[in-house]
Scaffold this motif. Structure first.
Motif, PDB file in Angstrom:
ATOM      1  N   GLU A   1      -4.001   3.145 -31.532  1.00 53.67           N
ATOM      2  CA  GLU A   1      -3.097   2.540 -30.558  1.00 53.67           C
ATOM      3  C   GLU A   1      -2.476   3.631 -29.694  1.00 53.67           C
ATOM      4  OE1 GLU A   1      -0.238   0.343 -32.725  1.00 53.67           O
ATOM      5  OE2 GLU A   1      -1.666  -1.143 -33.488  1.00 53.67           O
ATOM      6  N   VAL A   2      -2.139   3.257 -28.465  1.00 49.67           N
ATOM      7  CA  VAL A   2      -1.534   4.237 -27.569  1.00 49.67           C
ATOM      8  C   VAL A   2      -0.155   4.645 -28.082  1.00 49.67           C
ATOM      9  CG1 VAL A   2      -0.690   4.661 -25.221  1.00 49.67           C
ATOM     10  CG2 VAL A   2      -2.807   3.384 -25.585  1.00 49.67           C
ATOM     11  N   PHE A   3       0.619   3.683 -28.570  1.00 47.48           N
ATOM     12  CA  PHE A   3       1.947   4.015 -29.092  1.00 47.48           C
ATOM     13  C   PHE A   3       2.338   3.018 -30.169  1.00 47.48           C
ATOM     14  CE2 PHE A   3       2.903   0.829 -25.925  1.00 47.48           C
ATOM     15  CZ  PHE A   3       3.935   0.094 -26.491  1.00 47.48           C
ATOM     16  N   VAL A   4       3.268   3.444 -30.995  1.00 50.60           N
ATOM     17  CA  VAL A   4       3.916   2.575 -31.976  1.00 50.60           C
ATOM     18  C   VAL A   4       5.420   2.795 -31.828  1.00 50.60           C
ATOM     19  CG1 VAL A   4       4.335   2.130 -34.418  1.00 50.60           C
ATOM     20  CG2 VAL A   4       1.997   2.519 -33.603  1.00 50.60           C
ATOM     21  N   PHE A   5       6.154   1.715 -31.628  1.00 50.93           N
ATOM     22  CA  PHE A   5       7.612   1.770 -31.438  1.00 50.93           C
ATOM     23  C   PHE A   5       8.278   1.147 -32.649  1.00 50.93           C
ATOM     24  CE2 PHE A   5      11.794   0.746 -30.061  1.00 50.93           C
ATOM     25  CZ  PHE A   5      12.108   1.573 -28.998  1.00 50.93           C
ATOM     26  N   ASN A   6       9.092   1.939 -33.343  1.00 49.42           N
ATOM     27  CA  ASN A   6       9.804   1.456 -34.530  1.00 49.42           C
ATOM     28  C   ASN A   6      11.312   1.552 -34.329  1.00 49.42           C
ATOM     29  OD1 ASN A   6       7.530   0.833 -36.000  1.00 49.42           O
ATOM     30  ND2 ASN A   6       7.445   2.810 -37.065  1.00 49.42           N
ATOM     31  N   ARG A   7      12.022   0.750 -35.114  1.00 50.03           N
ATOM     32  CA  ARG A   7      13.472   0.862 -35.164  1.00 50.03           C
ATOM     33  C   ARG A   7      13.836   1.634 -36.437  1.00 50.03           C
ATOM     34  NH1 ARG A   7      12.859  -4.604 -33.672  1.00 50.03           N
ATOM     35  NH2 ARG A   7      13.431  -4.962 -31.491  1.00 50.03           N
ATOM     36  N   GLY A   8      14.667   2.614 -36.281  1.00 50.22           N
ATOM     37  CA  GLY A   8      15.020   3.449 -37.415  1.00 50.22           C
ATOM     38  C   GLY A   8      16.084   2.841 -38.299  1.00 50.22           C
ATOM     39  N   SER A   9      16.782   1.851 -37.805  1.00 52.53           N
ATOM     40  CA  SER A   9      17.831   1.234 -38.605  1.00 52.53           C
ATOM     41  C   SER A   9      17.813  -0.260 -38.366  1.00 52.53           C
ATOM     42  CB  SER A   9      19.205   1.809 -38.222  1.00 52.53           C
ATOM     43  OG  SER A   9      19.423   1.674 -36.836  1.00 52.53           O
TER      44      SER A   9
ATOM     45  N   PHE B   1     -10.432  12.562 -17.944  1.00 51.04           N
ATOM     46  CA  PHE B   1     -10.511  11.603 -19.042  1.00 51.04           C
ATOM     47  C   PHE B   1     -10.076  10.222 -18.544  1.00 51.04           C
ATOM     48  CE2 PHE B   1      -9.896  15.762 -20.896  1.00 51.04           C
ATOM     49  CZ  PHE B   1     -10.795  15.787 -21.955  1.00 51.04           C
ATOM     50  N   GLU B   2     -10.332   9.222 -19.376  1.00 50.68           N
ATOM     51  CA  GLU B   2      -9.908   7.868 -19.063  1.00 50.68           C
ATOM     52  C   GLU B   2      -8.428   7.694 -19.412  1.00 50.68           C
ATOM     53  OE1 GLU B   2     -11.700   5.519 -17.609  1.00 50.68           O
ATOM     54  OE2 GLU B   2     -13.437   6.885 -17.448  1.00 50.68           O
ATOM     55  N   THR B   3      -7.785   6.738 -18.730  1.00 51.38           N
ATOM     56  CA  THR B   3      -6.377   6.469 -19.036  1.00 51.38           C
ATOM     57  C   THR B   3      -6.233   5.925 -20.445  1.00 51.38           C
ATOM     58  OG1 THR B   3      -6.551   4.250 -18.106  1.00 51.38           O
ATOM     59  CG2 THR B   3      -5.821   6.009 -16.610  1.00 51.38           C
ATOM     60  N   ASN B   4      -5.080   6.203 -21.033  1.00 47.95           N
ATOM     61  CA  ASN B   4      -4.746   5.759 -22.391  1.00 47.95           C
ATOM     62  C   ASN B   4      -5.729   6.279 -23.433  1.00 47.95           C
ATOM     63  OD1 ASN B   4      -2.531   4.332 -21.453  1.00 47.95           O
ATOM     64  ND2 ASN B   4      -3.692   2.433 -21.194  1.00 47.95           N
ATOM     65  N   GLU B   5      -6.384   7.391 -23.130  1.00 52.78           N
ATOM     66  CA  GLU B   5      -7.298   8.017 -24.083  1.00 52.78           C
ATOM     67  C   GLU B   5      -6.888   9.476 -24.286  1.00 52.78           C
ATOM     68  OE1 GLU B   5     -11.385   7.672 -23.078  1.00 52.78           O
ATOM     69  OE2 GLU B   5     -11.424   5.470 -23.224  1.00 52.78           O
ATOM     70  N   GLY B   6      -7.119   9.958 -25.496  1.00 45.13           N
ATOM     71  CA  GLY B   6      -6.859  11.360 -25.783  1.00 45.13           C
ATOM     72  C   GLY B   6      -5.426  11.653 -26.189  1.00 45.13           C
ATOM     73  N   PHE B   7      -4.614  10.622 -26.319  1.00 47.74           N
ATOM     74  CA  PHE B   7      -3.237  10.865 -26.779  1.00 47.74           C
ATOM     75  C   PHE B   7      -2.715   9.632 -27.495  1.00 47.74           C
ATOM     76  CE2 PHE B   7      -2.677   9.028 -22.562  1.00 47.74           C
ATOM     77  CZ  PHE B   7      -1.664   8.114 -22.755  1.00 47.74           C
ATOM     78  N   HIS B   8      -1.755   9.868 -28.388  1.00 50.13           N
ATOM     79  CA  HIS B   8      -1.080   8.802 -29.129  1.00 50.13           C
ATOM     80  C   HIS B   8       0.406   9.148 -29.201  1.00 50.13           C
ATOM     81  CE1 HIS B   8      -4.934   7.128 -30.459  1.00 50.13           C
ATOM     82  NE2 HIS B   8      -5.317   8.401 -30.641  1.00 50.13           N
ATOM     83  N   VAL B   9       1.236   8.119 -29.234  1.00 47.71           N
ATOM     84  CA  VAL B   9       2.682   8.320 -29.189  1.00 47.71           C
ATOM     85  C   VAL B   9       3.355   7.531 -30.304  1.00 47.71           C
ATOM     86  CG1 VAL B   9       4.787   8.149 -27.800  1.00 47.71           C
ATOM     87  CG2 VAL B   9       2.587   8.610 -26.680  1.00 47.71           C
ATOM     88  N   GLY B  10       4.260   8.178 -30.997  1.00 48.09           N
ATOM     89  CA  GLY B  10       5.092   7.509 -31.992  1.00 48.09           C
ATOM     90  C   GLY B  10       6.553   7.584 -31.578  1.00 48.09           C
ATOM     91  N   VAL B  11       7.248   6.443 -31.637  1.00 44.02           N
ATOM     92  CA  VAL B  11       8.630   6.367 -31.176  1.00 44.02           C
ATOM     93  C   VAL B  11       9.483   5.697 -32.238  1.00 44.02           C
ATOM     94  CG1 VAL B  11      10.179   5.630 -29.318  1.00 44.02           C
ATOM     95  CG2 VAL B  11       7.756   6.052 -28.836  1.00 44.02           C
ATOM     96  N   VAL B  12      10.682   6.227 -32.430  1.00 47.24           N
ATOM     97  CA  VAL B  12      11.648   5.558 -33.292  1.00 47.24           C
ATOM     98  C   VAL B  12      12.990   5.541 -32.569  1.00 47.24           C
ATOM     99  CG1 VAL B  12      12.276   7.681 -34.509  1.00 47.24           C
ATOM    100  CG2 VAL B  12      12.722   5.470 -35.572  1.00 47.24           C
ATOM    101  N   HIS B  13      13.649   4.400 -32.561  1.00 46.20           N
ATOM    102  CA  HIS B  13      14.977   4.266 -31.975  1.00 46.20           C
ATOM    103  C   HIS B  13      15.945   3.854 -33.077  1.00 46.20           C
ATOM    104  CE1 HIS B  13      18.384   2.207 -30.035  1.00 46.20           C
ATOM    105  NE2 HIS B  13      18.214   3.105 -29.083  1.00 46.20           N
ATOM    106  N   GLY B  14      17.112   4.499 -33.101  1.00 46.11           N
ATOM    107  CA  GLY B  14      18.076   4.153 -34.140  1.00 46.11           C
ATOM    108  C   GLY B  14      19.404   4.828 -33.891  1.00 46.11           C
TER     109      GLY B  14
END
Length: 644
Positions: A386-394, A349-362
């Motif tokens: 989008e490849v990833f989404v980075f959120n702050r939990g607090s 597969f191509e890079t950055n394809e076929g997966f998604h990432v969700g992140v939360v830091h807090g």
């Protein structure tokens, strides 16, 4: 020891008494025999003289009588007296008197002198009387000689027997001491082969101890195997070899459910390309891809042993990055994406394809809430492609690395640190006095008291662990100078301090001179024991030399082998809050197994995270002996209340 010596003394005194009594009995018997022999000789001589002397006396042959008397006289026959019955004339013959040479027993027992008087008859007529006196000196000398020989022989025999007895007793005592020492080691689960081969020296006893050792080892191994079997059967995904969702939730509740609000990140990755592999090549190819992906992920995060990577669904993995700053969370995200891209490209597969990432830091949020926020970030990444989404939990002010360094340095320089304590109470017995109190640390950062858990990522990042712990211990010393510490306090140290020899030496000196070591306990987290057991062993041995004790914190966090207990030998273990707070059927099984392992080593099990009376009532008292939690909130340690 005194009792043993007293017993030996009594045996020796008894032996002396036996020798004395035996000697006295022998003396009495010897005197009796010599007395009888002297009497027999006197009677025999009397008879002979009664047959010889009358004829010479009848014919007044005084010369012959004198010769006969002189020939009879000896050291034993001291005097002969003949008295004529008609004229009453007497003739006396005697040996010169010798000075008595008394022996030590003359005043107790001795052969008595003998004096015999008998008539001398000639042709039926009494013509004279005979008087004989016998001295006992020779008999007494014979008695003394025999007695000396007897005492010498008997004493030598008794001495040899006592020496053999003492040697045998000493050997047996040493054997018992060695056996007791071996049993003590066994009770602490020290199964060192070299030590056990040098146990008592008594073959039968050593065989019994070896059998007991083997039996204990089998029992302990059985408990550890049971824990391992539970972990492998309930907490791991068979296809990928990764921990499953249950283990991930346990880790999430353990790391992110801490009351101190330890910062960290939760990551969820959806890998839809695995569905494509399944549709094209079947489940065998998909499972093989999972195994390859598992190996790559574990290798990528091997330098960070506390990170948990788990498979939580058919196409999803989740990560926990505990005790990390936002910057470290982003670095972890980069590592994950890089690893996934490698696997994607290898699968065609191509890079950055076929997966998604969700992140939360807090920080300061329950683990379940962080998981929900991470899932929301993942769904947003999927919706927006989008490849990833980075959120702050607090909501918090974002502070860059160098600013954090400056703030931390300033707090440590000013020693802007305060200590709080939270009591640990027994479930039974005296519940008014705490078993001990755990010390928590807060540092003043920009006018706000931040918990040690909140600061730990930056303490680790800037390698300030030893400096931080020095400030904390010095604060404890200052408080002790104001009001002596009279109740046990438990203190947590950073991993840097546990392996720093200079810090350990400094701490030993304080415990010997400025702190009451008997009232100080140091808690080692299970993560530290697993990641750096050698340093933990060295540290625990060092502080024990001063009289301080050791405890284990977050016991059961990994739900895996806990062999470290047998080498660290803690006085207590604190169950991880993920086990204490969520007593479902699964946790109860693990709690029971872990508690049995601890109980087999006489280690107290303490429940943590007890928030109220309802939580306390749910504690299984069959396995748990004490509790701790916000049912008794931490309070600042003040000079007037240091051990609250």
């Amino acid at each position: 020891m005194f009792k043993n010596r007293l017993s030996l003394l009594s045996i020796y005194l008894t032996s002396v008494l036996v020798v004395a009594l035996s000697s006295f009995a022998y003396l009495s018997n010897s005197i009796s025999q010599q007395q009888l022999a002297l009497e027999n000789r006197a009677s025999h001589l009397e008879t002979k003289l009664q047959g010889i002397l009358p004829k010479f006396i009848a014919y007044y042959d005084t010369e012959s009588v004198g010769k006969i008397a002189g020939a009879v006289l000896s050291a034993e026959v001291r005097q002969i007296t003949i008295t004529d019955q008609v004229t009453s004339e007497q003739g006396t013959w005697s040996t010169p008197s010798e000075e008595a040479n008394p022996t030590w027993f003359n005043n107790i027992l001795s052969v008595k002198p003998i004096e015999l008087t008998s008539p001398l008859i000639h042709e039926g007529r009494n013509i004279a009387s005979l008087n004989l006196r016998f001295a006992p000196d020779l008999a007494n000398k014979a008695v003394a000689k025999d007695l000396f020989a007897f005492i010498t022989l008997f004493s030598i025999s008794a001495g040899v027997l006592l020496a053999l007895f003492t040697f045998t007793l000493s050997r047996n005592q040493k054997a018992v001491q060695k056996a007791a020492s071996a049993l003590d080691r066994l009770s602490e689960q020290d199964f060192s082969v070299n030590q056990l081969n040098q146990m008592s020296g008594i073959k039968r006893l050593d065989n019994s101890i070896n059998n007991l050792s083997s039996h204990i080892q089998r029992m302990i191994q059985s408990l550890h195997k049971e824990l391992k079997t539970l972990n492998n059967g309930m907490m791991y995904d068979a296809a990928s070899g990764l921990p499953n969702r249950q283990f991930f939730i346990h880790q999430l509740n353990s790391w992110m459910g801490d009351d101190e609000g330890v910062p960290g990140a939760v990551v969820i990755a959806n890998m839809s390309w695995l569905d494509t592999i399944y549709r094209r090549y079947g489940y065998a190819a998909r499972d093989e891809t999972w195994r390859l992906l598992s190996t790559s992920l574990q290798s990528a995060f091997s330098a960070q042993p506390n990170i948990c990577v788990a498979r939580i669904s058919e196409t999803e993995i989740a990560l926990i990055l505990p005790e990390c700053s936002e910057e470290q969370s982003r670095n972890g995200l980069h590592t994950l994406i890089s690893t996934l891209n490698n696997e994607v490209t290898m699968a065609g597969f191509e890079t950055n394809e076929g997966f998604h990432v969700g992140v939360v830091h807090g920080h300061g949020l329950p683990g379940t809430q962080l998981l929900s926020l991470a899932d929301n970030a993942l769904q947003r990444a999927i919706r927006h492609h989008e490849v990833f989404v980075f959120n702050r939990g607090s909501e918090e002010q974002v502070i860059d690395r160098e600013t954090w360094r400056s703030l931390l340095d300033n707090a440590l320089k000013k020693k802007a640190v305060r200590l709080l304590s939270q009591p640990v109470y027994c479930l039974f017995g005296d519940t008014t006095e705490p078993l001990h109190s755990e010390v928590f640390t807060q540092a003043n950062i920009e006018g706000t008291w931040q918990s040690g858990g909140r600061l730990i990522p930056y303490i680790q990042l800037f390698e300030k662990g030893v400096e931080f712990d020095r400030v904390v211990v010095e604060q404890l010393v200052n408080l002790h100078e104001i009001k002596p510490i009279t109740q046990p306090l438990a203190l947590n140290l950073t991993d840097d301090s546990l392996e720093n020899r200079q810090f350990i030496s400094w701490l030993q000196n304080l415990l010997k001179s400025e702190l009451p070591a008997e009232n100080i306990c140091f808690e080692i987290s299970e993560a530290s024991a697993r990641n750096n057991l050698t340093a933990c062993i060295s540290f625990s041995e060092a502080v024990r030399q001063t009289g301080a004790t050791i405890g284990i914190d977050h016991f059961g966090r990994y739900l895996q082998e806990v062999e470290y207990l047998s080498v660290l030998k803690p006085g207590y273990v604190k169950l991880d809050q993920a086990l204490s707070q969520n007593q479902n059927a699964q946790n109860r099984v693990f709690t029971e197994t872990l508690a049995n392992i601890a109980d087999s080593q006489n280690i107290t099990v303490i429940a943590t995270g007890v928030k109220d009376d309802e939580s306390k009532a749910k504690i299984n008292a069959d396995f748990i002996g004490a509790y701790q939690g916000f049912i008794h909130p931490p309070v600042p340690i003040t000079p007037s209340e240091q051990t609250a």
